[in-house]
Design a protein around this motif. Structure first.
Motif, PDB file in Angstrom:
ATOM      1  N   PRO A  12      72.690   7.684  30.942  1.00 47.88           N
ATOM      2  CA  PRO A  12      71.765   6.787  32.545  1.00 47.88           C
ATOM      3  C   PRO A  12      72.885   7.323  33.600  1.00 47.88           C
ATOM      4  O   PRO A  12      73.957   6.443  32.955  1.00 47.88           O
ATOM      5  N   ALA A  13      71.896   7.140  34.423  1.00 50.90           N
ATOM      6  CA  ALA A  13      73.345   6.775  35.881  1.00 50.90           C
ATOM      7  C   ALA A  13      73.459   5.042  35.855  1.00 50.90           C
ATOM      8  O   ALA A  13      74.409   4.765  36.149  1.00 50.90           O
ATOM      9  N   ASN A  14      72.347   4.175  34.876  1.00 46.88           N
ATOM     10  CA  ASN A  14      72.797   2.614  35.270  1.00 46.88           C
ATOM     11  C   ASN A  14      73.893   2.483  34.191  1.00 46.88           C
ATOM     12  O   ASN A  14      74.200   1.123  34.221  1.00 46.88           O
ATOM     13  N   SER A  15      74.473   3.512  33.031  1.00 47.63           N
ATOM     14  CA  SER A  15      75.502   3.280  32.649  1.00 47.63           C
ATOM     15  C   SER A  15      77.205   3.320  33.037  1.00 47.63           C
ATOM     16  O   SER A  15      77.203   4.310  32.910  1.00 47.63           O
ATOM     17  N   VAL A  16      77.423   1.918  33.311  1.00 42.64           N
ATOM     18  CA  VAL A  16      78.610   1.975  33.919  1.00 42.64           C
ATOM     19  C   VAL A  16      79.548   1.131  33.449  1.00 42.64           C
ATOM     20  O   VAL A  16      80.896   0.040  33.971  1.00 42.64           O
ATOM     21  N   ALA A  17      78.988   0.494  32.382  1.00 43.80           N
ATOM     22  CA  ALA A  17      79.906  -0.802  31.369  1.00 43.80           C
ATOM     23  C   ALA A  17      81.255  -0.403  31.436  1.00 43.80           C
ATOM     24  O   ALA A  17      82.155   0.899  30.866  1.00 43.80           O
ATOM     25  N   GLU A  24      84.930 -10.790  23.601  1.00 43.44           N
ATOM     26  CA  GLU A  24      84.823 -12.514  24.381  1.00 43.44           C
ATOM     27  C   GLU A  24      84.448 -12.142  25.792  1.00 43.44           C
ATOM     28  O   GLU A  24      83.515 -13.035  26.730  1.00 43.44           O
ATOM     29  N   ALA A  25      84.646 -11.564  26.598  1.00 43.85           N
ATOM     30  CA  ALA A  25      85.253 -11.212  27.974  1.00 43.85           C
ATOM     31  C   ALA A  25      84.099 -10.658  27.954  1.00 43.85           C
ATOM     32  O   ALA A  25      83.197 -10.936  29.244  1.00 43.85           O
ATOM     33  N   ARG A  26      83.158 -10.284  27.305  1.00 46.84           N
ATOM     34  CA  ARG A  26      81.723  -9.209  27.794  1.00 46.84           C
ATOM     35  C   ARG A  26      80.669 -10.109  27.496  1.00 46.84           C
ATOM     36  O   ARG A  26      79.723 -11.082  28.068  1.00 46.84           O
ATOM     37  N   GLN A  27      81.172 -10.910  26.863  1.00 45.29           N
ATOM     38  CA  GLN A  27      80.142 -12.468  26.432  1.00 45.29           C
ATOM     39  C   GLN A  27      80.200 -13.803  27.448  1.00 45.29           C
ATOM     40  O   GLN A  27      78.950 -14.149  27.923  1.00 45.29           O
ATOM     41  N   VAL A  28      82.017 -13.867  28.220  1.00 40.59           N
ATOM     42  CA  VAL A  28      81.741 -14.606  28.851  1.00 40.59           C
ATOM     43  C   VAL A  28      80.985 -14.107  30.812  1.00 40.59           C
ATOM     44  O   VAL A  28      80.191 -14.893  30.826  1.00 40.59           O
ATOM     45  N   ARG A  29      80.930 -12.737  30.704  1.00 43.06           N
ATOM     46  CA  ARG A  29      79.883 -11.953  31.737  1.00 43.06           C
ATOM     47  C   ARG A  29      78.574 -11.946  31.675  1.00 43.06           C
ATOM     48  O   ARG A  29      77.874 -12.236  32.817  1.00 43.06           O
ATOM     49  N   ALA A  30      78.348 -11.991  30.054  1.00 44.59           N
ATOM     50  CA  ALA A  30      76.827 -12.525  30.149  1.00 44.59           C
ATOM     51  C   ALA A  30      76.195 -13.219  30.217  1.00 44.59           C
ATOM     52  O   ALA A  30      74.980 -13.309  30.909  1.00 44.59           O
ATOM     53  N   HIS A  31      77.079 -14.243  29.783  1.00 42.69           N
ATOM     54  CA  HIS A  31      76.525 -15.871  30.076  1.00 42.69           C
ATOM     55  C   HIS A  31      76.472 -16.222  32.034  1.00 42.69           C
ATOM     56  O   HIS A  31      75.736 -17.061  32.144  1.00 42.69           O
ATOM     57  N   GLU A  32      77.567 -15.767  32.074  1.00 44.13           N
ATOM     58  CA  GLU A  32      77.514 -15.973  34.050  1.00 44.13           C
ATOM     59  C   GLU A  32      76.559 -15.243  34.611  1.00 44.13           C
ATOM     60  O   GLU A  32      75.664 -15.719  35.361  1.00 44.13           O
ATOM     61  N   ILE A  33      76.310 -14.015  33.685  1.00 47.37           N
ATOM     62  CA  ILE A  33      74.680 -13.191  34.597  1.00 47.37           C
ATOM     63  C   ILE A  33      73.571 -13.975  34.610  1.00 47.37           C
ATOM     64  O   ILE A  33      72.458 -13.886  35.256  1.00 47.37           O
ATOM     65  N   ILE A  34      73.660 -14.561  32.780  1.00 51.27           N
ATOM     66  CA  ILE A  34      72.413 -15.217  32.825  1.00 51.27           C
ATOM     67  C   ILE A  34      72.140 -16.123  33.233  1.00 51.27           C
ATOM     68  O   ILE A  34      71.054 -16.545  33.496  1.00 51.27           O
ATOM     69  N   ARG A  35      73.647 -17.292  33.402  1.00 55.38           N
ATOM     70  CA  ARG A  35      73.211 -18.268  34.686  1.00 55.38           C
ATOM     71  C   ARG A  35      72.770 -18.303  36.175  1.00 55.38           C
ATOM     72  O   ARG A  35      72.084 -18.617  36.614  1.00 55.38           O
ATOM     73  N   ARG A  67      70.794  -5.685  34.385  1.00 57.47           N
ATOM     74  CA  ARG A  67      72.088  -6.254  34.518  1.00 57.47           C
ATOM     75  C   ARG A  67      72.615  -6.361  33.381  1.00 57.47           C
ATOM     76  O   ARG A  67      74.101  -5.788  32.931  1.00 57.47           O
ATOM     77  N   LEU A  68      72.483  -7.096  32.428  1.00 55.22           N
ATOM     78  CA  LEU A  68      72.824  -6.883  30.753  1.00 55.22           C
ATOM     79  C   LEU A  68      72.780  -5.701  30.072  1.00 55.22           C
ATOM     80  O   LEU A  68      73.592  -5.140  29.721  1.00 55.22           O
TER      81      LEU A  68
END
Length: 186
Positions: A12-17, A24-35, A67-68
């Motif tokens: 999918p075009a939105n798939s640019v992970a 761990e870095a992904r979880q930190v980023r997820a927390h930032e996005i959620i906040r 975003r997630l």
């Protein structure tokens, strides 16, 4: 039928992970996005016009899911996003949705109703957005997709995150109130 735009590689075009992110870095980023999205939902709760606050919060929650999904390289469509948000609302027995609807409708009462709604709604919308983000963070960490999401499987986590979300949103509200005088003094 999903109408996803595909890249040349079939993803999918939105798939640019970023494949270089550690878990761990992904979880930190997820927390930032959620906040970030909790704060936006809380701001939506300040909108005095009934219904517009809920519409703005829903649009923000769909952006959170997008975003997630991107972070976890999960295909996303707005229709699927709306579907899973709806399934979580239904899994809460309608009590949360009913509470948010009541708070938006109370804003119809001039002055006092508007004030009460504007005071309470940011925490409610922030809590819901927090819970939504945390549930999907857990689901995506378990290699789930929007198509495989089962609200019943996450019901206990959903309720736990709603309670925690109320605390988190109230804390963010307090932080914002405390920093406002310092910002005004600059």
């Amino acid at each position: 039928m999903l109408n996803e735009v595909k890249n040349d590689d079939g993803k999918p075009a939105n798939s640019v992970a970023d494949p270089t992110l550690s878990p761990e870095a992904r979880q930190v980023r997820a927390h930032e996005i959620i906040r970030d999205h909790v704060l936006i939902s809380m701001a939506a709760g300040l909108i005095p016009a009934p219904g517009i606050d809920l519409g703005a919060a829903l649009a923000n929650q769909l952006a959170l899911l997008a975003r997630l999904s991107k972070l976890y390289d999960v295909p996303y469509t707005e229709n699927l996003g709306k579907s899973v948000v709806g399934s979580l609302m239904a899994s809460s027995g309608g009590t949360f949705a009913g509470g948010a609807l009541s708070l938006t409708l109370i804003k119809l009462v001039p002055i006092i109703g508007t004030a009460c709604g504007v005071i309470a709604m940011p925490t409610v919308l922030g809590a819901y957005t927090y819970a939504l983000g945390k549930v999907f963070e857990a689901h995506f960490e378990d290699n789930g997709t929007l198509l495989t999401f089962n609200a019943d499987r996450y019901r206990e986590l959903w309720h736990k995150m709603l309670r925690r979300g109320k605390t988190e949103a109230a804390s963010m509200k307090d932080e914002a109130a405390a920093s406002a005088p310092a910002q005004a003094a600059r």
